[in-house]
Design a protein around this motif. Structure first.
Motif, PDB file in Angstrom:
ATOM      1  N   THR A   1      -2.756 -18.716 -19.982  1.00 48.30           N
ATOM      2  CA  THR A   1      -1.335 -18.733 -20.343  1.00 48.30           C
ATOM      3  C   THR A   1      -1.107 -18.869 -21.842  1.00 48.30           C
ATOM      4  OG1 THR A   1      -1.167 -21.098 -19.859  1.00 48.30           O
ATOM      5  CG2 THR A   1      -0.596 -19.564 -18.085  1.00 48.30           C
ATOM      6  N   SER A   2      -2.081 -19.387 -22.565  1.00 48.88           N
ATOM      7  CA  SER A   2      -1.944 -19.497 -24.025  1.00 48.88           C
ATOM      8  C   SER A   2      -2.368 -18.221 -24.738  1.00 48.88           C
ATOM      9  CB  SER A   2      -2.773 -20.675 -24.541  1.00 48.88           C
ATOM     10  OG  SER A   2      -4.159 -20.376 -24.427  1.00 48.88           O
ATOM     11  N   GLY A   3      -2.939 -17.282 -24.003  1.00 51.82           N
ATOM     12  CA  GLY A   3      -3.344 -16.019 -24.609  1.00 51.82           C
ATOM     13  C   GLY A   3      -4.769 -15.989 -25.115  1.00 51.82           C
TER      14      GLY A   3
ATOM     15  N   ALA B   1      -0.944  -7.904 -20.904  1.00 52.94           N
ATOM     16  CA  ALA B   1      -1.539  -9.229 -21.086  1.00 52.94           C
ATOM     17  C   ALA B   1      -0.447 -10.302 -21.098  1.00 52.94           C
ATOM     18  CB  ALA B   1      -2.365  -9.268 -22.367  1.00 52.94           C
ATOM     19  N   SER B   2       0.635 -10.055 -21.806  1.00 51.69           N
ATOM     20  CA  SER B   2       1.747 -11.015 -21.838  1.00 51.69           C
ATOM     21  C   SER B   2       2.394 -11.123 -20.471  1.00 51.69           C
ATOM     22  CB  SER B   2       2.803 -10.582 -22.862  1.00 51.69           C
ATOM     23  OG  SER B   2       2.306 -10.714 -24.155  1.00 51.69           O
ATOM     24  N   TYR B   3       2.543  -9.990 -19.797  1.00 50.95           N
ATOM     25  CA  TYR B   3       3.147 -10.004 -18.469  1.00 50.95           C
ATOM     26  C   TYR B   3       2.319 -10.868 -17.521  1.00 50.95           C
ATOM     27  CZ  TYR B   3       5.066  -8.693 -13.999  1.00 50.95           C
ATOM     28  OH  TYR B   3       5.630  -8.758 -12.743  1.00 50.95           O
TER      29      TYR B   3
ATOM     30  N   TYR C   1      -3.690 -27.647 -14.819  1.00 56.73           N
ATOM     31  CA  TYR C   1      -4.909 -28.400 -14.527  1.00 56.73           C
ATOM     32  C   TYR C   1      -5.271 -28.293 -13.040  1.00 56.73           C
ATOM     33  CZ  TYR C   1      -7.870 -32.545 -13.898  1.00 56.73           C
ATOM     34  OH  TYR C   1      -8.885 -33.401 -13.576  1.00 56.73           O
ATOM     35  N   ARG C   2      -4.308 -28.576 -12.164  1.00 59.42           N
ATOM     36  CA  ARG C   2      -4.558 -28.553 -10.709  1.00 59.42           C
ATOM     37  C   ARG C   2      -4.927 -27.148 -10.243  1.00 59.42           C
ATOM     38  NH1 ARG C   2      -6.447 -31.889  -7.893  1.00 59.42           N
ATOM     39  NH2 ARG C   2      -7.756 -30.205  -7.271  1.00 59.42           N
ATOM     40  N   MET C   3      -4.202 -26.155 -10.749  1.00 59.57           N
ATOM     41  CA  MET C   3      -4.492 -24.778 -10.351  1.00 59.57           C
ATOM     42  C   MET C   3      -5.899 -24.375 -10.778  1.00 59.57           C
ATOM     43  SD  MET C   3      -2.312 -21.374 -11.169  1.00 59.57           S
ATOM     44  CE  MET C   3      -2.989 -19.755 -10.790  1.00 59.57           C
TER      45      MET C   3
ATOM     46  N   ILE D   1       1.862 -15.537 -14.199  1.00 64.75           N
ATOM     47  CA  ILE D   1       1.094 -16.665 -13.665  1.00 64.75           C
ATOM     48  C   ILE D   1       1.865 -17.958 -13.880  1.00 64.75           C
ATOM     49  CG2 ILE D   1      -0.972 -18.087 -14.034  1.00 64.75           C
ATOM     50  CD1 ILE D   1      -2.529 -15.437 -14.433  1.00 64.75           C
ATOM     51  N   THR D   2       2.444 -18.109 -15.061  1.00 66.63           N
ATOM     52  CA  THR D   2       3.242 -19.313 -15.337  1.00 66.63           C
ATOM     53  C   THR D   2       4.435 -19.403 -14.391  1.00 66.63           C
ATOM     54  OG1 THR D   2       2.569 -19.335 -17.661  1.00 66.63           O
ATOM     55  CG2 THR D   2       4.597 -20.527 -17.098  1.00 66.63           C
ATOM     56  N   GLU D   3       5.136 -18.299 -14.208  1.00 65.70           N
ATOM     57  CA  GLU D   3       6.295 -18.268 -13.313  1.00 65.70           C
ATOM     58  C   GLU D   3       5.900 -18.657 -11.887  1.00 65.70           C
ATOM     59  OE1 GLU D   3       9.310 -14.921 -11.388  1.00 65.70           O
ATOM     60  OE2 GLU D   3       7.904 -14.330 -12.956  1.00 65.70           O
ATOM     61  N   LEU D   4       4.838 -18.051 -11.373  1.00 62.71           N
ATOM     62  CA  LEU D   4       4.399 -18.340 -10.007  1.00 62.71           C
ATOM     63  C   LEU D   4       3.889 -19.765  -9.873  1.00 62.71           C
ATOM     64  CD1 LEU D   4       2.642 -14.935  -9.309  1.00 62.71           C
ATOM     65  CD2 LEU D   4       4.733 -15.769  -8.199  1.00 62.71           C
TER      66      LEU D   4
END
Length: 105
Positions: free
Chosen positions: A41-43, A5-7, A24-26, A12-15
């Motif tokens: 991304t916040s879990g 889940a963390s990965y 927001y845009r994504m 996603i954040t990295e990409l």
């Protein structure tokens, strides 16, 4: 044990940052509400399998590349090589000199 889940959240954040797109845009580009990616991304949530596949498509990668960053780099190298095949001889020589100069740094 791997914390998938963390990965997934971190990947996603990295990409997303590499693509230079906001959460927001994504979210909107994926046809979701404006807080969808922020929730991931916040879990608070994880994407469904269908949405995970949409996210991979959004980034132009396969699910395998999502989990194997080495495969993504290999794909970039392959794309770069394919792009050079269409170059004329003179342009190819210029590219070769550029690569040599970059390697000297």
């Amino acid at each position: 044990m791997v914390d998938y889940a963390s990965y997934i959240r971190n990947r996603i954040t990295e990409l997303r940052i590499q693509k230079d797109v906001s959460e927001y845009r994504m979210s909107l580009d994926l046809g979701q509400n404006r807080n969808y990616i922020q929730g991931i991304t916040s879990g608070k949530a994880l994407p469904s399998m269908a949405q995970f596949l949409n996210i991979c498509e959004y980034f132009g990668i396969t699910p395998m590349q999502f989990f194997d960053q080495g495969a993504l780099h290999s794909q970039r190298h392959s794309n770069a090589l394919t792009s050079t095949e269409a170059l004329e001889s003179h342009d190819m020589q210029l590219m070769q000199r550029l690569f040599e100069r970059l390697q000297q740094k």
